[in-house]
Design an enzyme around this catalytic site. Structure first.
Site, mmCIF file in Angstrom:
data_model
loop_
_atom_site.group_PDB
_atom_site.id
_atom_site.type_symbol
_atom_site.label_atom_id
_atom_site.label_comp_id
_atom_site.label_asym_id
_atom_site.label_seq_id
_atom_site.Cartn_x
_atom_site.Cartn_y
_atom_site.Cartn_z
ATOM 1 C CG HIS A 1 -4.161 6.592 -1.411
ATOM 2 N ND1 HIS A 1 -4.531 5.758 -0.378
ATOM 3 C CD2 HIS A 1 -4.045 5.802 -2.519
ATOM 4 C CE1 HIS A 1 -4.626 4.516 -0.843
ATOM 5 N NE2 HIS A 1 -4.336 4.524 -2.133
ATOM 6 C CD GLU B 1 -3.349 3.010 1.788
ATOM 7 O OE1 GLU B 1 -3.735 1.880 1.426
ATOM 8 O OE2 GLU B 1 -2.267 3.517 1.419
ATOM 9 C CE LYS C 1 -1.485 1.192 -1.426
ATOM 10 N NZ LYS C 1 -2.748 0.633 -0.937
ATOM 11 C CB SER D 1 -8.773 -5.282 -5.097
ATOM 12 O OG SER D 1 -8.699 -5.116 -3.698
ATOM 13 N N GLY E 1 -7.035 -2.881 -0.959
ATOM 14 C CA GLY E 1 -6.389 -3.935 -0.189
ATOM 15 C C GLY E 1 -7.298 -5.068 0.235
ATOM 16 C CD GLU F 1 -6.811 3.631 -5.004
ATOM 17 O OE1 GLU F 1 -6.419 2.468 -5.015
ATOM 18 O OE2 GLU F 1 -6.238 4.544 -4.397
ATOM 19 C CG ASN G 1 0.296 3.806 -4.096
ATOM 20 O OD1 ASN G 1 1.367 4.189 -3.652
ATOM 21 N ND2 ASN G 1 -0.845 3.997 -3.450
#
Length: 269
Positions: free
Chosen positions: A101, A103, A17, A219, A179, A173, A15
């Protein structure tokens, strides 16, 4: 891989992004094309910004790598400025799409209901959703024996048929791991994947639950991926930062191919 259901082919998804420019994308694909195994051994996907997808589809036409959209709208066409049509994604040759996701939920106010609309739109157009789940699984720990439903999974799959669920991948996730540089432990990841699979069994059947792939994301690196992918209910990884590097991406694919082999050179296969 003997402890996994043989019908669940390992899956490694990068991914990106909104990282990388056009030249970076071409360079990455040049370095990985011809070095990934056939999709019946390990399936690979790369999720990138919409503006790169058409070129990526063309660049991987002779490769088993699948191109993945990072988002999709729930209508096939219409007055939705700035959105991406699922029908158009299918038309350019994208195969998968990330939906829900963390985000997207955090920065763009996506909800369980909009995630479900996008899932059903993707399936309607022949795209395969990779549905992200970031729910706090620790709240379910005391109810393990009661087989609770993971709410985000149940909401995302509302109206998805038995035939359609076979084209769905779920990815766990944990919010705090994305991150952060700190992944969930293999035990934590396995417990979450097991709860997701229990939810699938409740929504569909135990047989169907054993056929749907569940990935871990957050991560992930070549250093921690092996232990994660050895877990019974985890079928692969959704990778951010590490997958920006072609060598690390290939390492992760090699680990997915056989996590029980300590050192595995994918170029020798």
């Amino acid at each position: 891989m003997s402890q996994h259901n043989a019908s669940r082919i390992p899956f490694v998804v990068a991914n990106w992004k909104i990282n990388k420019l056009h030249a970076d994308v071409a360079e990455f694909l040049d370095k990985v094309n011809g070095k990934v195994p056939a999709e019946n051994v390990v399936e690979t996907g790369i999720a990138a910004q919409d503006l790169f997808l058409s070129d990526m589809v063309r660049a991987t036409a002779q490769s088993p790598i699948h191109i993945v959209a990072e988002n999709v709208h729930w209508e096939d066409s219409g007055a939705y400025t700035g959105e991406t049509s699922p029908k158009a994604l299918k038309d350019i040759g994208a195969k998968y799409v990330l939906i829900g996701h963390f985000e997207r939920r955090k920065f763009f106010n996506e909800t369980d209901s909009t995630v479900n609309l996008k899932v059903t739109a993707a399936l309607r157009n022949g795209l395969r959703p990779i549905i992200d789940v970031d729910e706090d699984m620790s709240t379910y720990a005391q109810f393990m024996d009661a087989e609770p439903s993971v709410a985000q999974v149940a909401a995302a799959l509302a109206g998805v048929s038995v035939d359609q669920i076979r084209n769905v991948t779920l990815a766990y996730e944990p919010t705090w791991a994305i991150g952060s540089g700190e992944a969930a432990s293999a035990v934590q990841a396995q417990k979450a994947a097991h709860l997701i699979r229990q939810t699938l069994a409740k929504l569909y059947s135990p047989v169907i639950a054993e056929q749907v792939r569940v990935l871990y994301g957050g991560s992930v690196t070549p250093d921690n991926a092996r232990e994660i992918m050895l877990q019974k209910d985890i079928d692969g990884v959704l990778v951010g930062t590490s997958a920006l590097d072609p060598e690390k991406f290939l390492q992760l694919v090699a680990i997915a191919q056989d996590p029980e082999v300590p050192e595995f050179n994918i170029e020798n296969t």
